[in-house]
Write a protein that holds these residues in place. Sequence first.
Motif, PDB file in Angstrom:
ATOM      1  N   THR A  27       0.249  -0.995   0.058  1.00  0.00           N
ATOM      2  CA  THR A  27      -0.092  -0.369  -0.251  1.00  0.00           C
ATOM      3  C   THR A  27       0.668   1.194   0.222  1.00  0.00           C
ATOM      4  OG1 THR A  27      -0.406  -0.577   2.837  1.00  0.00           O
ATOM      5  CG2 THR A  27      -2.200  -1.424   1.017  1.00  0.00           C
ATOM      6  N   TYR A  28       1.861   1.516   0.572  1.00  0.00           N
ATOM      7  CA  TYR A  28       3.038   1.947   0.776  1.00  0.00           C
ATOM      8  C   TYR A  28       3.299   2.521  -0.477  1.00  0.00           C
ATOM      9  CZ  TYR A  28       6.846   5.179   1.237  1.00  0.00           C
ATOM     10  OH  TYR A  28       7.680   6.431   0.808  1.00  0.00           O
ATOM     11  N   ARG A  29       3.948   1.308  -1.223  1.00  0.00           N
ATOM     12  CA  ARG A  29       4.786   1.605  -2.667  1.00  0.00           C
ATOM     13  C   ARG A  29       2.860   2.106  -3.836  1.00  0.00           C
ATOM     14  NH1 ARG A  29       8.289  -3.295  -3.468  1.00  0.00           N
ATOM     15  NH2 ARG A  29      10.292  -2.412  -2.249  1.00  0.00           N
ATOM     16  N   ASP A  30       2.278   1.730  -3.645  1.00  0.00           N
ATOM     17  CA  ASP A  30       0.967   2.301  -4.056  1.00  0.00           C
ATOM     18  C   ASP A  30       0.880   3.862  -4.016  1.00  0.00           C
ATOM     19  OD1 ASP A  30       0.882  -0.621  -5.437  1.00  0.00           O
ATOM     20  OD2 ASP A  30      -1.205  -0.555  -4.245  1.00  0.00           O
ATOM     21  N   PHE A  31       1.211   3.925  -2.768  1.00  0.00           N
ATOM     22  CA  PHE A  31       0.766   4.925  -2.703  1.00  0.00           C
ATOM     23  C   PHE A  31       1.493   6.404  -3.446  1.00  0.00           C
ATOM     24  CE2 PHE A  31       1.928   8.557   0.992  1.00  0.00           C
ATOM     25  CZ  PHE A  31       1.275   9.280   0.675  1.00  0.00           C
ATOM     26  N   SER A  32       2.847   5.595  -3.005  1.00  0.00           N
ATOM     27  CA  SER A  32       3.823   6.802  -3.542  1.00  0.00           C
ATOM     28  C   SER A  32       4.029   6.958  -5.561  1.00  0.00           C
ATOM     29  CB  SER A  32       5.278   5.909  -3.660  1.00  0.00           C
ATOM     30  OG  SER A  32       6.273   6.706  -3.667  1.00  0.00           O
ATOM     31  N   ALA A  33       3.588   6.049  -5.501  1.00  0.00           N
ATOM     32  CA  ALA A  33       3.466   5.356  -7.283  1.00  0.00           C
ATOM     33  C   ALA A  33       2.048   6.774  -7.945  1.00  0.00           C
ATOM     34  CB  ALA A  33       3.607   4.022  -7.799  1.00  0.00           C
ATOM     35  N   ALA A  34       0.961   6.696  -6.669  1.00  0.00           N
ATOM     36  CA  ALA A  34      -0.369   7.125  -7.882  1.00  0.00           C
ATOM     37  C   ALA A  34       0.250   9.272  -6.802  1.00  0.00           C
ATOM     38  CB  ALA A  34      -1.411   7.296  -6.727  1.00  0.00           C
ATOM     39  N   VAL A  35       1.368   8.780  -6.586  1.00  0.00           N
ATOM     40  CA  VAL A  35       0.906  10.894  -5.545  1.00  0.00           C
ATOM     41  C   VAL A  35       1.726  11.355  -7.331  1.00  0.00           C
ATOM     42  CG1 VAL A  35       2.686  12.235  -4.346  1.00  0.00           C
ATOM     43  CG2 VAL A  35       1.516  10.514  -3.031  1.00  0.00           C
ATOM     44  N   PHE A  36       3.209  10.224  -7.384  1.00  0.00           N
ATOM     45  CA  PHE A  36       4.600  10.969  -8.149  1.00  0.00           C
ATOM     46  C   PHE A  36       3.756  10.715  -9.740  1.00  0.00           C
ATOM     47  CE2 PHE A  36       6.903  11.034  -4.593  1.00  0.00           C
ATOM     48  CZ  PHE A  36       7.563  11.845  -4.374  1.00  0.00           C
ATOM     49  N   MET A 194      -0.251  16.573  -1.966  1.00  0.00           N
ATOM     50  CA  MET A 194       0.236  14.931  -1.265  1.00  0.00           C
ATOM     51  C   MET A 194       1.786  14.836  -1.358  1.00  0.00           C
ATOM     52  SD  MET A 194      -2.698  13.685  -0.690  1.00  0.00           S
ATOM     53  CE  MET A 194      -1.595  12.453  -0.573  1.00  0.00           C
ATOM     54  N   VAL A 195       2.814  15.190  -2.886  1.00  0.00           N
ATOM     55  CA  VAL A 195       4.161  14.563  -2.883  1.00  0.00           C
ATOM     56  C   VAL A 195       4.084  15.086  -1.054  1.00  0.00           C
ATOM     57  CG1 VAL A 195       5.844  16.080  -3.486  1.00  0.00           C
ATOM     58  CG2 VAL A 195       4.163  15.559  -5.153  1.00  0.00           C
ATOM     59  N   THR A 196       3.831  16.376  -0.869  1.00  0.00           N
ATOM     60  CA  THR A 196       4.770  16.935   0.538  1.00  0.00           C
ATOM     61  C   THR A 196       4.437  15.361   1.792  1.00  0.00           C
ATOM     62  OG1 THR A 196       4.799  18.892   0.511  1.00  0.00           O
ATOM     63  CG2 THR A 196       4.637  18.105   2.703  1.00  0.00           C
ATOM     64  N   SER A 197       3.709  15.236   1.909  1.00  0.00           N
ATOM     65  CA  SER A 197       2.319  13.806   2.503  1.00  0.00           C
ATOM     66  C   SER A 197       3.348  12.519   2.097  1.00  0.00           C
ATOM     67  CB  SER A 197       1.641  13.609   2.060  1.00  0.00           C
ATOM     68  OG  SER A 197       1.232  12.114   2.473  1.00  0.00           O
ATOM     69  N   VAL A 198       3.794  12.296   0.487  1.00  0.00           N
ATOM     70  CA  VAL A 198       4.177  10.764   0.293  1.00  0.00           C
ATOM     71  C   VAL A 198       6.178  10.834   0.907  1.00  0.00           C
ATOM     72  CG1 VAL A 198       5.128  11.666  -1.962  1.00  0.00           C
ATOM     73  CG2 VAL A 198       4.729   9.340  -0.593  1.00  0.00           C
ATOM     74  N   VAL A 199       6.733  12.493   0.143  1.00  0.00           N
ATOM     75  CA  VAL A 199       7.996  12.864   1.190  1.00  0.00           C
ATOM     76  C   VAL A 199       7.876  12.783   2.386  1.00  0.00           C
ATOM     77  CG1 VAL A 199       9.794  14.542   0.970  1.00  0.00           C
ATOM     78  CG2 VAL A 199       8.830  13.549  -1.230  1.00  0.00           C
ATOM     79  N   ARG A 200       7.022  13.216   3.143  1.00  0.00           N
ATOM     80  CA  ARG A 200       7.025  13.105   4.590  1.00  0.00           C
ATOM     81  C   ARG A 200       7.184  11.604   5.288  1.00  0.00           C
ATOM     82  NH1 ARG A 200       6.204  17.600   8.627  1.00  0.00           N
ATOM     83  NH2 ARG A 200       6.183  15.770  10.272  1.00  0.00           N
TER      84      ARG A 200
END
Length: 219
Positions: A27-36, A194-200
């Motif tokens: 789910t973390y990888r899916d989250f990151s992929a969606a954001v970027f 959302m980029v801020t969220s995933v990078v944090r």
Amino acid sequence: MSSDLYAKEYIKNLSQLKSLVPEQMKTYRDFSAAVFSEGALSKREKELIAVAITHVTECPYCIDFHTKAAKKAGATLEELAEAVFVTVAVEAGGAITHSTHVHHTKQKDASDVLYSRSNLQHVGQLETLTPEGFSGYQAFSAAAVKVGNLSAKFKEIIAVAVANATQCPYCIDVHTKKAEQLGATNEELAEAIMVTSVVRAGGAYVHMANMIQSYREEE
């Protein structure tokens, strides 16, 4: 036991997470992929924002990863430097705007509301007390967000992202308004946040490499 707390080879430890916490990893990888993914902001723009945010989180792994990702997406070193200087300016601005709380504290009849927009009227106290320093800050802040290799609009979008990373309500308020004045859309601002969220989140995630390394060293 290694004397180096930040070794690139530690990143290999993250491969263990797939078996240790498979659901969280997916789910973390899916989250990151969606954001970027490409959206209102391009992949290049999102990676530029990510590099700016990594200089808030001060995560060396994240700086390394997102700088390389930004370069791969077409960002130049000049653009990256300008993006990070936006971070520098917002960090400086956060200290400036929070100085209003010092003034607030000294007032005997001060309101119990710590974060009020009206607090910003007291920023001028710094200009009165330290005119040269405040003038230097103003000149630097203006230079950091003016048009350069990156547009003024995009720099304000970065500033909004950074302000959310530093969690400064004054900075969020000021830079959101400036971004909108320069034509930033709600979609662009949302994607930047959302980029801020995933990078944090990424800063915490990648430091598990150190956790695993430390655990191994005690075996």
